[in-house]
Design a protein around this motif. Sequence first.
Motif, PDB file in Angstrom:
ATOM      1  N   ALA A 142       0.886  -5.553   4.082  1.00 63.58           N
ATOM      2  CA  ALA A 142       0.108  -4.401   4.536  1.00 63.58           C
ATOM      3  C   ALA A 142       0.171  -4.253   6.043  1.00 63.58           C
ATOM      4  CB  ALA A 142      -1.352  -4.522   4.093  1.00 63.58           C
ATOM      5  N   GLY A 143       0.253  -3.002   6.502  1.00 65.91           N
ATOM      6  CA  GLY A 143       0.246  -2.732   7.940  1.00 65.91           C
ATOM      7  C   GLY A 143      -1.088  -2.132   8.342  1.00 65.91           C
ATOM      8  N   MET A 144      -1.091  -1.460   9.469  1.00 65.27           N
ATOM      9  CA  MET A 144      -2.294  -0.798   9.969  1.00 65.27           C
ATOM     10  C   MET A 144      -3.500  -1.750   9.984  1.00 65.27           C
ATOM     11  SD  MET A 144      -1.385   3.087   8.767  1.00 65.27           S
ATOM     12  CE  MET A 144      -2.785   3.176   7.772  1.00 65.27           C
TER      13      MET A 144
ATOM     14  N   ASP B 250       5.771   0.084   4.112  1.00 70.93           N
ATOM     15  CA  ASP B 250       5.869  -1.374   4.072  1.00 70.93           C
ATOM     16  C   ASP B 250       7.006  -1.850   3.157  1.00 70.93           C
ATOM     17  OD1 ASP B 250       3.620  -1.556   5.755  1.00 70.93           O
ATOM     18  OD2 ASP B 250       2.257  -1.499   4.054  1.00 70.93           O
TER      19      ASP B 250
ATOM     20  N   ALA C  55       0.804  -1.227   0.000  1.00 69.58           N
ATOM     21  CA  ALA C  55       0.000   0.000   0.000  1.00 69.58           C
ATOM     22  C   ALA C  55       0.831   1.269   0.000  1.00 69.58           C
ATOM     23  CB  ALA C  55      -0.911   0.010   1.224  1.00 69.58           C
TER      24      ALA C  55
END
Lengths: 207, 207, 207, 207, 207, 207, 207, 207
Positions: free
Chosen positions: F132-134, F83, F79
């Motif tokens: 992906a984080g969050m 990352d 994203a």
Amino acid sequence: DRCGYPEVIYAPGKSLEALNEGFQALLSANQNCLATRCSESQGESLKKNFPGAIYDTVARTVRIQLRDQRAGRVAIVTAGTSDRPVALEALETLRWMNVEAELLMDVGVAGPQRFLGVKHKLTDCDAVVVVAGMEGALPSVVAGWLSCPVIAVPTSVGYGAAFGGVAALLGMLNSCASNVAVVNIDAGFKAAYLAGMIAQRPTKQQS
Amino acid sequence: DRCGYPEVIYAPGKSLEALNEGFQALLSANQNCLATRCSESQGESLKKNFPGAIYDTVARTVRIQLRDQRAGRVAIVTAGTSDRPVALEALETLRWMNVEAELLMDVGVAGPQRFLGVKHKLTDCDAVVVVAGMEGALPSVVAGWLSCPVIAVPTSVGYGAAFGGVAALLGMLNSCASNVAVVNIDAGFKAAYLAGMIAQRPTKQQS
Amino acid sequence: DRCGYPEVIYAPGKSLEALNEGFQALLSANQNCLATRCSESQGESLKKNFPGAIYDTVARTVRIQLRDQRAGRVAIVTAGTSDRPVALEALETLRWMNVEAELLMDVGVAGPQRFLGVKHKLTDCDAVVVVAGMEGALPSVVAGWLSCPVIAVPTSVGYGAAFGGVAALLGMLNSCASNVAVVNIDAGFKAAYLAGMIAQRPTKQQS
Amino acid sequence: DRCGYPEVIYAPGKSLEALNEGFQALLSANQNCLATRCSESQGESLKKNFPGAIYDTVARTVRIQLRDQRAGRVAIVTAGTSDRPVALEALETLRWMNVEAELLMDVGVAGPQRFLGVKHKLTDCDAVVVVAGMEGALPSVVAGWLSCPVIAVPTSVGYGAAFGGVAALLGMLNSCASNVAVVNIDAGFKAAYLAGMIAQRPTKQQS
Amino acid sequence: DRCGYPEVIYAPGKSLEALNEGFQALLSANQNCLATRCSESQGESLKKNFPGAIYDTVARTVRIQLRDQRAGRVAIVTAGTSDRPVALEALETLRWMNVEAELLMDVGVAGPQRFLGVKHKLTDCDAVVVVAGMEGALPSVVAGWLSCPVIAVPTSVGYGAAFGGVAALLGMLNSCASNVAVVNIDAGFKAAYLAGMIAQRPTKQQS
Amino acid sequence: DRCGYPEVIYAPGKSLEALNEGFQALLSANQNCLATRCSESQGESLKKNFPGAIYDTVARTVRIQLRDQRAGRVAIVTAGTSDRPVALEALETLRWMNVEAELLMDVGVAGPQRFLGVKHKLTDCDAVVVVAGMEGALPSVVAGWLSCPVIAVPTSVGYGAAFGGVAALLGMLNSCASNVAVVNIDAGFKAAYLAGMIAQRPTKQQS
Amino acid sequence: DRCGYPEVIYAPGKSLEALNEGFQALLSANQNCLATRCSESQGESLKKNFPGAIYDTVARTVRIQLRDQRAGRVAIVTAGTSDRPVALEALETLRWMNVEAELLMDVGVAGPQRFLGVKHKLTDCDAVVVVAGMEGALPSVVAGWLSCPVIAVPTSVGYGAAFGGVAALLGMLNSCASNVAVVNIDAGFKAAYLAGMIAQRPTKQQS
Amino acid sequence: DRCGYPEVIYAPGKSLEALNEGFQALLSANQNCLATRCSESQGESLKKNFPGAIYDTVARTVRIQLRDQRAGRVAIVTAGTSDRPVALEALETLRWMNVEAELLMDVGVAGPQRFLGVKHKLTDCDAVVVVAGMEGALPSVVAGWLSCPVIAVPTSVGYGAAFGGVAALLGMLNSCASNVAVVNIDAGFKAAYLAGMIAQRPTKQQS
Ligand SMILES: Nc1ncnc2c1ncn2[C@@H]1O[C@H](COP(=O)(O)O)[C@@H](O)[C@H]1O
Ligand SMILES: Nc1ncnc2c1ncn2[C@@H]1O[C@H](COP(=O)(O)O)[C@@H](O)[C@H]1O
Ligand SMILES: Nc1ncnc2c1ncn2[C@@H]1O[C@H](COP(=O)(O)O)[C@@H](O)[C@H]1O
Ligand SMILES: Nc1ncnc2c1ncn2[C@@H]1O[C@H](COP(=O)(O)O)[C@@H](O)[C@H]1O
Ligand SMILES: [Mg+2]
Ligand SMILES: [Mg+2]
Ligand SMILES: [Mg+2]
Ligand SMILES: [Mg+2]
Ligand SMILES: [Mg+2]
Ligand SMILES: [Mg+2]
Ligand SMILES: [Mg+2]
Ligand SMILES: [Mg+2]
């Protein structure tokens, strides 16, 4: 068998047929039998089919004892009535292992005079199993007076921030006494199995 | 002020100017001063600017005592050297409140004989503060011998499954002793403030 | 008895026989009786066997009051109807301790005008018990207006991220008011016991 | 752009080149610029390269304001000095959105008189942002007096059982006030963005 | 009443008498009535006693609508059949507030074509409520296409690592869309109340 | 070697000597070399000692490629810029496996138009790695358009309730798309290894 | 359909009508049918209405198989009787996908000789699904011997610190074997779906 | 001393003076000395002041050995280089206890052939200490082949969902082997102390 002790049967999810066959197989191999966590119908079925079977409804165990020559000595210490099912599972396990076992209940942390009264019964044990719920402080208190291994069992007894045994588990893992190791929440069988193994070592090694 | 005690200054994030003004305002109102969680530069600044200020580098507090007529009595009990900063923050808070306070260190759970030796110092207290990290079992052990309120402070001391004080916090919340209430992890100030409030009630009510 | 107050009986897991014997023993020792967390059958049994016994079905307590000379004063504050069982357990405990106790319900955080209307009833208390679920903000709000100790009881009331009382517990431990200490989730008995101990100290010390 | 507001730049991990290009692109599109969570070197670089840029070192934002015709009104309420960085990030965000914004600090839960003094400044707002750490009770207290949406921001301020903002987050999610929604811990930007969107709706719809 | 909307009755723990009195009081004040989280017996009782009452057994709400002039517009978006009870609670709340509301179900994240087909129904809303369990990704996806506030409701739908709504809650708090705020798990009422407040502001301000 | 691919060296805690010997051994066995999680000094040492070594400072990998005949095709989707380290670790791993790999960055959930622009690059892949984080919603969005396995990597990117990758991990485990499996937080190597294994199967089976 | 496999019906919360219509629609599209997590009444209804439907009461699935030409090969490995429902859900899913599948039960970690006896059945699989509760160590042990992808399913089987599958989930995510990816707790369907997708790739690509 | 073994000094937070006095006291009592968790300056100070002191910089221990007649036998098993500090702390503790100890490193779960090669070294031990991070599966694998007590030490080695040792701790508590007990994360000393106690029992009892 793999470890010097016969296999134990963990009853949950087993059919009555499977349980009875399991006991039959152990008897054919001339071994003591133990089933843990038995439901009422499982317990009654085994008791009916095996005349010598001892069904302890509080411990939820069924046991058949072929031999009963005791060796080694383990005490089981607990604080109150609510931890009894776990403590009795431990007691039945030690009997099945042919280890001399004594259950000392009502030994609480906040009423330390009760502990001092039974301390002499613990000093000649090969290992001590301590069963405690809520804050799980009992093993720390007991272990400070002893020079043998202490196996601590946290129980799911308590409410609120006891979190089903987590508070007791963390307390026991952080015990400031060096001679304490811990097993899973409510794992009376495992603690007793390990304590019994320790208690029988001198005997085994001489043979 | 709102509660019968002068406001306490929580130092983190405050500028040196704000801290010094805070102390000046308290002195103008003829009140004892206390700042907690002081950094070294905050502590040195207050000490330099206020001649009578007492800076305790382990407690991380700065205190100015205008009056010193003691009333009430609180003991602070702790298990070892690592809990000292929290215990000293409690001690400094009680002194600032003009409460007679004594610190009893090295009172451990696993070496109960050490506790029995100091028990007589606790029986005439109005309240007892118990500071403990790791498994947090000390308040349960101490409270069982006492008939006064026990305020328990979990500390972030320990490693692994101590989880920065969570194990001690849960242990204390689940204490099987009825006379134990708990404050936040490392909150030596809060425990002492509440214990001091309890200790001074008889005096206050007579006046 | 150990602490100046007679032993309280925690009913869960006790047989009817054990409960009745417990009450009989306390009466023989000429003491007030209290059993907490009684099931319906436990409560009915005690009520039937002990004519003077008061069974509160919401508090889940059974109490026998031999003496009723009140000393000290504690208020119990709560936000709504759902926290009633815990608040009533606290109330029954204070009555059993011979402490004057008043229950103030419907004192919510989000409708602060309700609180301002009852504030005057709290200012002359020796200690205040605050019972709150969900976000547990009530103790902070109440304690800001008071100069006596506040004992906060988080309750398991709420849904979703209330996590069975954890949100309220954390809120109370982090209260920005200095005069708040906390007990276990749903532990109405413990909060009342500690508050009652504080309320009776002036009396006790004069005697 | 997608949502009626220009894109905001989240600075962490971006090179100085990328940041400066981002601002240049927004200016070319004739839009206000905002970068959040800027490090010191990022802030200084933008400030040097863009003469009109406002770098707030506490909010850690850089902003360029091309237009400044205000519409709508949002208040930001906070309890103390430690929550200032988050509150200022919210303030800078609202300015960048051309929303009239006021910051009310030192409005604490435990000292409710401080709140009652500023209440009149909140009643004509379109939305209110409440920033609070530790127990996060402030939004519940504030929202009880208001009839507009309250966007609550938990902060990571606190120690011990504050758990880096988790206690405040849970408190806010469980608020017993119906007009409270919550954003991520320390997310001053997000709360302000949503409050600003609400404040500008009447204007937008008339155009 | 305090906030411009009549009080809503949260039914759990209320007696049938209390519920009926609550509705009677609201009617006497000439206000719409809403009770949420009604059990079957509570719902049937209200429906029997108040002829105009609408009891939605899936939403678990009872509502009486005195006036029905709609103002503002809110859409409720959800992914599947399992989130229906929460979505319907939101729908009933908006109707009770006299806000025009539409429910768009079966709008999933993993089948994005389904979403693209309904997007045009969302672009003219004043606010959108998104209800989602499991991974809670729907609000992020929806919010990216919209320029109005999105209020996200995590639901306890799912199994395993959904942890009763925690996974969805965390996902929503960390949404990379700026226009998303979150309410408690399963709090359909709260999300709708806030969205309805936003939707009615233009109207309110003109009056 | 055990699994069809040469051993990979996990660098943390290894001495420079051990690392260099590891690479030498792999070269002697005529195999591609890969070390992951290299510190700067580890990376520089390997680069200096092995002329053909490629040290990627963002991926923190060192790689030596003896053969480069590509087979199979994997895309890595992410994203944003934060990352990148994890995505590049995955890319380097796929190159080392001789799998054709493409990195598609800046594919966000909240700006879905960006994804639709690159979708055609994914439809002929053997497997897709999504980083992906969050809130970790990207794998669900991507997987809905694809008919190949998707391996999701949560990253520790984010703040507050991202909890160091836990929010993303839970989101991915609860994905409502059926073709998503998950690896450990930040485990770019593991995801790529599995995706590469899948991509090479058709080739391997024909040989 | 979207992904090359017909849609699967997740039964919880669906009416009997909706379920039957779902199967009818799939049959009209000439596709195999699968419903997972069926209650007894749901299962019986489908079985009665669709003569060829196979209802597995342990797997809680209903399946209709139109075509049965197998391609690819997947083994499902599990440690004991308690994980059977999850393993059978995986087995039924693979059959529905027309993938050759074999279930190997009783392959435990602590009795490794049992595993060595069945290892030869795994070495020619395209993918292996490993189902395990409690400590979740089985995937690590199995994966070390294999060169194909291993999809691990943690189950909620166990007690105490198993925490409903969390211990197994964490164990699997941290597997020191590189060829292991993980799905949600108890998600036998998802693991099988992914494994089946992998197994059919060579076939699909040749066509 | 209390337990048959001399006191061990836990170094963190101790002054150099206190440490040196501690060692001096132990020597005066004619006992072996051990200090654990020594910082570099603490280690160097003890080594300089006590000529016979052995400072192991990886184990972070200082030890003085007055007697060295070995009794009993314990093996320490570990999977890789990262767990070495904890394993060496255990090794040094056993040496200090005069127990014969052997360290077997590089015994991993995923490469089981490595374990089978060293199994014969474990079968004649009195107890085995297993040190493992990440998924903590090694104790289950090892214990399945042994008939002596296994003391498991989870380590904080790993990343992501290893959660600083929590994954390993849970794995070990849920071990399906009956002969495994667990100590705190990174508690090499405690595991060794308990294992050493078990190993010396036969000897002690004969004396
Ligand atoms: N160490 C401490 N821990 C918790 N609360 C404190 C501490 N020190 C001071 N406080 C509280 O913080 C208030 C002052 O906060 P502030 O206005 O930020 O200086 C005091 O009135 C105390 O109630
Ligand atoms: N970044 C990584 N994350 C997880 N596992 C890895 C990583 N890099 C290498 N490995 C695994 O670690 C093994 C080598 O571990 P070691 O023997 O400690 O070097 C390799 O065979 C891989 O299975
Ligand atoms: N047991 C299961 N666990 C997780 N997802 C499932 C399961 N069974 C079906 N699904 C998924 O749920 C989708 C159908 O959901 P629904 O539209 O609610 O019937 C299918 O396409 C699958 O992706
Ligand atoms: N590494 C360690 N981990 C846990 N407990 C330890 C460790 N080293 C020493 N101890 C315990 O700590 C006690 C000494 O603590 P102290 O009185 O603070 O020096 C010893 O008797 C041991 O029981
Ligand atoms: Mg107990
Ligand atoms: Mg301690
Ligand atoms: Mg409440
Ligand atoms: Mg605050
Ligand atoms: Mg959903
Ligand atoms: Mg992301
Ligand atoms: Mg298993
Ligand atoms: Mg390991």
